[in-house]
Write a protein that holds these residues in place. Structure first.
Motif, short mmCIF file in Angstrom:
data_model
loop_
_atom_site.label_atom_id
_atom_site.label_comp_id
_atom_site.label_asym_id
_atom_site.label_seq_id
_atom_site.Cartn_x
_atom_site.Cartn_y
_atom_site.Cartn_z
N GLU A 91 0.83 -1.21 0.00
CA GLU A 91 0.00 0.00 0.00
C GLU A 91 0.86 1.26 0.00
O GLU A 91 0.58 2.23 -0.69
N LEU A 116 2.49 1.64 -3.43
CA LEU A 116 1.50 2.14 -4.39
C LEU A 116 1.21 3.62 -4.20
O LEU A 116 1.04 4.37 -5.16
N LYS A 117 1.15 4.03 -2.93
CA LYS A 117 0.86 5.43 -2.60
C LYS A 117 1.94 6.32 -3.19
O LYS A 117 1.66 7.33 -3.84
N SER A 118 3.18 5.94 -2.99
CA SER A 118 4.30 6.69 -3.50
C SER A 118 4.29 6.69 -5.04
O SER A 118 4.54 7.72 -5.67
N PHE A 119 3.98 5.55 -5.62
CA PHE A 119 3.91 5.41 -7.08
C PHE A 119 2.87 6.35 -7.67
O PHE A 119 3.12 7.09 -8.62
N LYS A 120 1.67 6.36 -7.07
CA LYS A 120 0.57 7.19 -7.59
C LYS A 120 0.85 8.67 -7.41
O LYS A 120 0.47 9.49 -8.24
N LYS A 121 1.51 9.00 -6.32
CA LYS A 121 1.76 10.42 -6.01
C LYS A 121 2.89 10.99 -6.87
O LYS A 121 2.80 12.14 -7.32
N GLU A 180 1.43 11.09 -14.79
CA GLU A 180 0.30 10.31 -15.32
C GLU A 180 0.64 9.61 -16.64
O GLU A 180 0.27 8.45 -16.85
N ARG A 229 2.47 6.55 -15.72
CA ARG A 229 1.62 5.65 -14.93
C ARG A 229 0.63 4.91 -15.83
O ARG A 229 0.36 3.73 -15.63
N ASN A 230 0.11 5.64 -16.84
CA ASN A 230 -0.87 5.03 -17.75
C ASN A 230 -0.27 3.90 -18.59
O ASN A 230 -1.00 3.09 -19.15
N CYS A 273 1.64 1.68 -17.34
CA CYS A 273 1.80 0.53 -16.44
C CYS A 273 0.46 -0.14 -16.23
O CYS A 273 -0.45 0.44 -15.63
N LYS A 329 -5.57 -5.50 -11.87
CA LYS A 329 -6.74 -4.79 -12.42
C LYS A 329 -7.28 -5.46 -13.69
O LYS A 329 -8.26 -5.01 -14.26
#
Ligand SMILES: [Mg+2]
Length: 275
Positions: A105, A108-113, A117, A120-121, A123, A128
């Motif tokens: 978690e 993931l938090k660090s990755f999303k922040k 974008e 990230r898109n 990946c 999912k």
């Protein structure tokens, strides 16, 4: 005097052999994940005092399933070096669990922040995807698929982008103390851990109870190379998707066969080298 010398030499030659081994494609058949053909050899080694430690990108539950099939509780390192389990099975003074990673978690938090974008898109998280697609990529169904996705410290994904984009992503991840590790079928987003670091950690702890050790490391892919390089006797199991000229490891033993037979082939060569 001579006798004392001979006894000394004999005593000196006694070491415990630790084998750190990748599973998929090294000890387990790359497609069927079977190892029946070498199970007796494995059991024979263990009964002779060789310590075998699976070091895999697999999850804890997956390696526990492997142990169950083998019928022996081997200590193991799961999720690309994120956690060491069961060293107390070798010696009760050793720790049962060593966690070397942040939780999934937090990763993931660090990755999303921090990851832009547009990168990230590119990946595509395996978790999912539809079950059908997951099966196609991982080669697993039902309970096996569920166990493979039951991850605590790593996030498997596919990267759909140019090499340039991937290099960009790797650079940003490095600054976040994160890694993206190539496995046999997917990439794994992980903390700043790897198979080599966790192996070295285990060796350091093990040497507190036993100094004379020889380390064999067995792998078949890029994410195993640093582990192989950090061992006394690096062993590569033949993998037709891997270019041998990219190994660049001194004295690396290479099997002619692929897994699982290639595993016993290189380990026999390594043990002969020790004797
Ligand atoms: Mg492998």
């Amino acid at each position: 005097m001579f006798i004392i010398y001979v006894v000394f030499v004999l005593m000196k030659k006694k070491y415990t052999v630790l084998i750190f081994t990748d599973l998929d494609g090294s000890l387990l058949h790359r497609d069927t994940f079977k190892f029946d053909n070498i199970v007796n050899y494995l059991k024979d080694l263990i009964s002779k005092g060789v310590i075998i430690i699976p070091n895999s990108s697999k999850t804890e539950v997956e390696i526990l399933e492997f142990n169950k099939e083998l019928g022996i509780n081997l200590p193991y390192i799961s999720e690309n070096g994120s956690v060491v389990n069961g060293l107390n099975e070798i010696n009760s003074n050793l720790p049962e669990k060593i966690i070397l990673s942040r939780d999934k978690e937090e990763i993931l938090k660090s990755f999303k922040k921090e990851i832009p974008e547009n990168l990230r898109n590119k990946c595509q998280m395996i978790s999912k995807m539809s079950e059908e697609k997951q099966t196609k990529i991982l080669g697993l169904t039902n309970n096996d698929l569920h166990n493979a996705l039951d991850r605590k410290y790593s996030i498997p994904l596919i990267f759909n982008g140019k090499k340039e984009d991937k290099n960009n992503l790797l650079k940003i991840l490095k600054n976040l103390n994160l890694t993206l590790q190539q496995g046999g079928r997917v990439l794994n987003l992980c903390d700043n851990v790897n198979k080599a670091k966790s192996m070295l950690k285990v060796i350091k702890i093990y040497k507190k109870i036993e100094k004379n050790v020889k380390i064999i490391a067995v792998g078949d892919n890029y994410n195993d190379l640093e582990m192989l390089r950090s061992s006394d006797i690096p062993c590569l199991v033949f993998n037709d998707q891997f270019k041998l000229d990219e190994i660049n490891i001194n004295n690396c033993l290479v099997s002619k066969n692929s897994a699982p037979e290639g595993w016993s082939e290189v380990v026999k060569m390594a043990l002969e080298k020790i004797e």
